[in-house]
Design a protein around this motif. Structure first.
Motif, short mmCIF file in Angstrom:
data_model
loop_
_atom_site.label_atom_id
_atom_site.label_comp_id
_atom_site.label_asym_id
_atom_site.label_seq_id
_atom_site.Cartn_x
_atom_site.Cartn_y
_atom_site.Cartn_z
N TRP A 40 1.78 3.75 6.84
CA TRP A 40 0.75 3.85 5.85
C TRP A 40 -0.91 4.35 6.57
CZ3 TRP A 40 2.53 5.96 1.33
CH2 TRP A 40 3.53 5.50 0.98
N PRO A 41 -1.75 5.25 5.91
CA PRO A 41 -2.58 5.33 7.27
C PRO A 41 -3.70 4.29 6.07
CG PRO A 41 -2.54 6.90 4.70
CD PRO A 41 -1.50 6.51 5.10
N THR A 42 -5.00 4.64 7.26
CA THR A 42 -6.64 3.77 6.51
C THR A 42 -6.63 4.64 5.74
OG1 THR A 42 -7.38 4.62 8.11
CG2 THR A 42 -6.24 2.45 9.59
N LEU A 43 -7.61 3.73 4.70
CA LEU A 43 -9.14 4.55 3.81
C LEU A 43 -9.50 6.10 4.73
CD1 LEU A 43 -9.39 5.44 1.13
CD2 LEU A 43 -11.36 3.14 1.66
N ALA A 44 -9.77 5.36 5.99
CA ALA A 44 -10.44 6.39 6.43
C ALA A 44 -10.13 7.79 7.00
CB ALA A 44 -11.35 5.53 7.98
N GLU A 45 -8.69 7.35 7.42
CA GLU A 45 -7.91 8.91 8.12
C GLU A 45 -7.45 9.68 7.31
OE1 GLU A 45 -5.12 6.26 11.25
OE2 GLU A 45 -4.53 6.84 9.67
N VAL A 46 -7.45 9.26 5.27
CA VAL A 46 -7.15 10.24 4.80
C VAL A 46 -8.72 11.01 4.43
CG1 VAL A 46 -7.26 10.47 2.38
CG2 VAL A 46 -5.39 8.45 3.96
N ALA A 62 -10.96 0.45 6.76
CA ALA A 62 -10.45 0.28 7.56
C ALA A 62 -9.18 0.22 6.88
CB ALA A 62 -11.14 0.02 8.60
N THR A 63 -9.51 -0.47 5.98
CA THR A 63 -7.75 -1.04 5.58
C THR A 63 -6.80 0.22 5.58
OG1 THR A 63 -6.76 -2.66 3.11
CG2 THR A 63 -8.72 -0.15 3.19
N THR A 64 -5.28 -0.24 5.46
CA THR A 64 -4.48 0.11 5.01
C THR A 64 -4.25 0.40 4.04
OG1 THR A 64 -3.02 -0.52 7.50
CG2 THR A 64 -2.10 0.74 5.98
N ILE A 65 -3.79 1.79 3.43
CA ILE A 65 -3.20 2.36 2.34
C ILE A 65 -2.00 2.81 1.68
CG2 ILE A 65 -6.02 2.86 1.19
CD1 ILE A 65 -5.10 5.06 1.24
N THR A 66 -1.36 2.54 0.90
CA THR A 66 0.07 2.70 0.57
C THR A 66 -0.23 3.13 -1.13
OG1 THR A 66 2.11 1.44 -0.02
CG2 THR A 66 0.45 0.18 -0.56
N SER A 67 1.00 3.85 -1.17
CA SER A 67 1.57 4.71 -2.25
C SER A 67 0.17 5.55 -3.10
CB SER A 67 1.73 3.39 -3.71
OG SER A 67 3.33 2.37 -2.84
N TYR A 68 -0.45 5.58 -2.21
CA TYR A 68 -1.44 6.41 -3.20
C TYR A 68 -1.55 7.50 -3.15
CZ TYR A 68 -2.33 8.57 1.45
OH TYR A 68 -1.49 9.85 2.66
N GLY A 69 -2.60 8.36 -3.90
CA GLY A 69 -2.83 9.82 -4.99
C GLY A 69 -3.75 10.52 -4.56
N VAL A 70 -3.79 11.42 -4.01
CA VAL A 70 -5.00 12.65 -4.01
C VAL A 70 -5.09 14.15 -4.60
CG1 VAL A 70 -6.58 14.12 -2.35
CG2 VAL A 70 -5.57 11.52 -1.39
N GLN A 83 -4.37 -1.45 -1.96
CA GLN A 83 -4.59 -1.85 -0.08
C GLN A 83 -3.38 -2.23 0.81
OE1 GLN A 83 -7.01 -4.73 0.40
NE2 GLN A 83 -8.91 -3.42 -0.36
N TYR A 84 -2.55 -1.83 1.94
CA TYR A 84 -1.25 -2.64 2.09
C TYR A 84 -1.40 -3.51 2.10
CZ TYR A 84 3.07 -2.07 4.87
OH TYR A 84 3.95 -2.33 5.83
N ASN A 85 -0.80 -4.42 2.19
CA ASN A 85 -0.52 -5.90 2.43
C ASN A 85 -0.06 -7.03 3.60
OD1 ASN A 85 1.32 -6.79 0.96
ND2 ASN A 85 0.91 -7.46 -0.86
N GLY A 86 1.07 -5.75 3.82
CA GLY A 86 1.93 -5.81 5.11
C GLY A 86 3.14 -6.38 4.68
N THR A 87 3.58 -6.40 3.63
CA THR A 87 5.08 -6.88 2.85
C THR A 87 5.50 -6.15 2.30
OG1 THR A 87 3.73 -6.88 1.00
CG2 THR A 87 3.46 -8.74 2.52
N ASP A 88 6.54 -6.21 1.54
CA ASP A 88 7.09 -4.35 0.98
C ASP A 88 7.37 -4.23 -0.24
OD1 ASP A 88 9.16 -2.75 0.92
OD2 ASP A 88 10.74 -3.89 0.72
N PHE A 89 6.38 -5.12 -0.84
CA PHE A 89 5.73 -4.64 -2.48
C PHE A 89 3.74 -4.44 -2.62
CE2 PHE A 89 8.51 -8.64 -1.47
CZ PHE A 89 9.88 -8.42 -2.06
N LEU A 90 3.95 -3.72 -3.60
CA LEU A 90 2.69 -3.03 -4.78
C LEU A 90 1.99 -4.63 -4.78
CD1 LEU A 90 3.03 0.12 -5.94
CD2 LEU A 90 2.24 0.15 -3.85
N THR A 91 0.33 -4.54 -4.95
CA THR A 91 -0.05 -5.91 -5.16
C THR A 91 -0.35 -5.32 -5.55
OG1 THR A 91 -1.00 -6.09 -2.85
CG2 THR A 91 0.69 -7.37 -3.91
N PRO A 92 -1.57 -6.26 -6.56
CA PRO A 92 -3.11 -5.10 -7.70
C PRO A 92 -4.40 -5.57 -6.67
CG PRO A 92 -2.29 -7.28 -8.34
CD PRO A 92 -0.94 -6.67 -7.67
#
Length: 341
Positions: A40-46, A62-70, A83-92
């Motif tokens: 997954w990319p960082t927010l800055a990269e997107v 600088a945070t890594t993001i996941t499961s996003y739409g643009v 925010q990607y938390n390093g696990t295999d699950f989405l968290t609010p």
């Protein structure tokens, strides 16, 4: 002239801009919604990929993001992400950022677990209370009627759509996904139970300003649908239905949505449908199979419709095409004064 649109099928995937998004199984807890493990990319990269002139204030890009739409339009940029938390699950929470390119202003909103819920009405019997669906899943973004639509995917057949104003104020939400926009109303497909023997099609219209919904399909007194249901009832295999835990109720027969055309000026929509005998046993599938039909709806001054078999359209117009059906001159003929449906 009509605008041809491609519909979303029941098996729609959850592809995102950078990687595969893993779907959530309907009605499991949000914590079990899987995110992709890596890449997954960082927010800055997107933001950089979308040529944003500067970053939103007080946001860790600088945070890594996941499961996003643009959504990136000439007038605005919108991103919905976790925010990607390093696990295999989405968290609010679900983070939503909007940049108004004309005013050069950022807007920011977060949605926590349980903050937006919608009733899930698929498969209910009369009087049965709807289940509640938490709008928490991988994100997609679209627009309609001057509003933002944040779709959160729950399964290949279920989605929650959050409707936001330009300042990210919550307007409303519904269970399903947008098919088309017709003036101030949104045409949407209602969510269905994915792991079921059949997948009935349910279409509705939503007025976001009032929250009023109008059912569009299936309509009342639908001749073609009723005739197919009668043939299904005669061919269903009760032994097969019992072994496969299928209700084999013709009222719940599968209907696949094909092409769609809209004429916003005339407030009309034409849809291509395929009635299916799946889920009723091998006899029905081999002897009846499927049938393609076309429906034309006129939304004002009151909701009216006409239905056609594919062969009838070929005979009448030389082509079976929803775009043809919403042309002004064709609409006038279809909804002549002697047609009172």
């Amino acid at each position: 002239m009509g605008i041809m649109l491609e519909s979303r099928s029941l098996g729609v995937g959850l592809a995102k801009l950078t990687a595969l998004v893993v779907a959530c199984t309907l009605f499991i807890t949000p914590e079990l919604c899987s995110a992709q493990r890596s890449g997954w990319p960082t927010l800055a990269e997107v933001l950089h990929q979308n040529s944003l002139p500067f970053s939103p204030p007080d946001v860790d890009t600088a945070t890594t993001i996941t499961s996003y739409g643009v959504l990136n339009e000439p007038s605005q940029f919108v991103i919905a992400y976790y925010q990607y938390n390093g696990t295999d699950f989405l968290t609010p929470p679900l983070h939503v950022l909007r940049y108004d390119k004309t005013a050069r202003q950022w807007y920011r909103r977060e949605f926590n677990e349980g903050e937006v819920n919608v009733p899930f009405t698929a498969g209910l019997t009369p009087g049965q209370k709807p289940m509640v669906e938490d709008c928490f899943g991988s994100a997609s973004i679209s627009t309609a009627a001057g509003l933002l639509l944040i779709g959160t995917h729950l399964s290949p057949s279920a989605e929650c759509t959050i409707i936001l104003a330009s300042n990210l104020k919550l307007v409303s939400a519904f269970s399903g996904w947008k098919i088309a926009a017709l003036g101030s109303e949104i045409l949407f497909e209602r969510s269905e139970v994915h792991f079921a023997p059949t997948h009935p099609l349910r279409l509705a219209l939503l007025d976001p300003a009032t929250g009023r919904e109008r059912n569009l399909f299936p309509p009342a007194n639908d001749r073609l649908r009723k005739e197919f249901q009668q043939r299904l009832a005669a061919l269903r295999d009760y032994d097969w239905c019992r072994v496969h835990n299928a209700s084999c109720d013709p009222q719940e027969m599968s209907t696949d949505l094909g092409r769609i055309a809209v004429n916003a000026d005339a407030e009309a929509v034409a849809i291509e449908l395929t009635f299916s005998s799946e889920g009723f046993g091998p006899t029905a599938e081999s002897q009846l199979g499927s049938e393609k039909c076309f429906y034309v709806f006129k939304l004002t001054p009151r909701l009216k419709y006409r239905e056609f078999r594919e062969s009838d359209l070929q005979r009448m117009f030389g082509i079976a095409d929803p775009d043809t059906l919403v042309r002004p001159q064709v609409l006038r003929g279809i909804f002549a004064a002697n047609n009172d449906k």
